[in-house]
Design an enzyme around this catalytic site. Structure first.
Site, PDB file in Angstrom:
ATOM      1  N   PRO A 176       0.770  -1.247   0.000  1.00  0.00           N
ATOM      2  CA  PRO A 176       0.000   0.000   0.000  1.00  0.00           C
ATOM      3  C   PRO A 176       0.804   1.301   0.000  1.00  0.00           C
ATOM      4  O   PRO A 176       0.852   2.033   0.999  1.00  0.00           O
ATOM      5  CB  PRO A 176      -0.847  -0.130   1.263  1.00  0.00           C
ATOM      6  N   CYS A 177       1.365   1.642  -1.145  1.00  0.00           N
ATOM      7  CA  CYS A 177       2.092   2.903  -1.257  1.00  0.00           C
ATOM      8  C   CYS A 177       1.155   4.107  -1.106  1.00  0.00           C
ATOM      9  O   CYS A 177       1.607   5.204  -0.782  1.00  0.00           O
ATOM     10  CB  CYS A 177       2.866   2.973  -2.565  1.00  0.00           C
TER      11      CYS A 177
END
Length: 161
Positions: free
Chosen positions: A121-122
């Site tokens: 989850p950037c």
């Protein structure tokens, strides 16, 4: 490598898998590959993504295959997986957490090179003061993902469904 494309609220997502697991998730439809219906890990990824976008899944459980990236990038990608669902950290906080407090810009580069967006989850990494900056899927998609997670986390914390 096998590719499949799935629909999502943020547009089509191109998924890639090799013999070891999910190795790619890109926003949009990748034009230089041939797509097949989801099977194996791609089918599991498609199912989990559907549940994620429905607000039913907060943690992905997929075999991942990351075969590239510098030691620093891999440290940043790993750190992304430790940021809790519905929460964010700044580029500076991630830089400090991976041992280089002066590397906030390099964290941004690592985010841009993240091969498995959403699952790794950037989107949970934001600028100082919570400012939305940089995202491979575009800032509207980043806002959507953060709003989705924040709403689900809020409802769960307060006993809602």
């Amino acid at each position: 490598m096998r590719w499949s494309v799935v629909d999502s609220p943020v547009g089509p997502l191109s998924l890639a898998a090799d013999e070891a697991g999910l190795c790619g998730l890109r926003f949009g439809t990748v034009t230089e590959v041939e797509f097949a219906p989801p099977a194996g890990v791609l089918a599991v990824a498609a199912t989990q993504l559907s549940a994620y976008f429905a607000g039913e899944l907060t943690d992905f459980d997929l075999p991942l295959s990351v075969r590239r990236g510098s030691e620093f990038e891999r440290a940043v990608w790993h750190r992304m997986t430790t940021i809790p669902y519905g929460e964010t950290e700044t580029y500076g906080e991630v830089a400090a957490a991976v041992g280089d407090p002066e590397a906030a810009r390099a964290v941004g580069v690592a985010c841009n090179r993240n091969p498995i967006a959403v699952v790794v989850p950037c989107h949970r990494i934001v600028g100082a003061g919570g400012k939305l900056v940089g995202f491979g899927g575009g800032l509207p998609a980043k806002r959507f993902l953060l709003d989705l997670e924040g709403g689900v986390a809020f409802r769960r914390a307060w006993g809602g469904t």
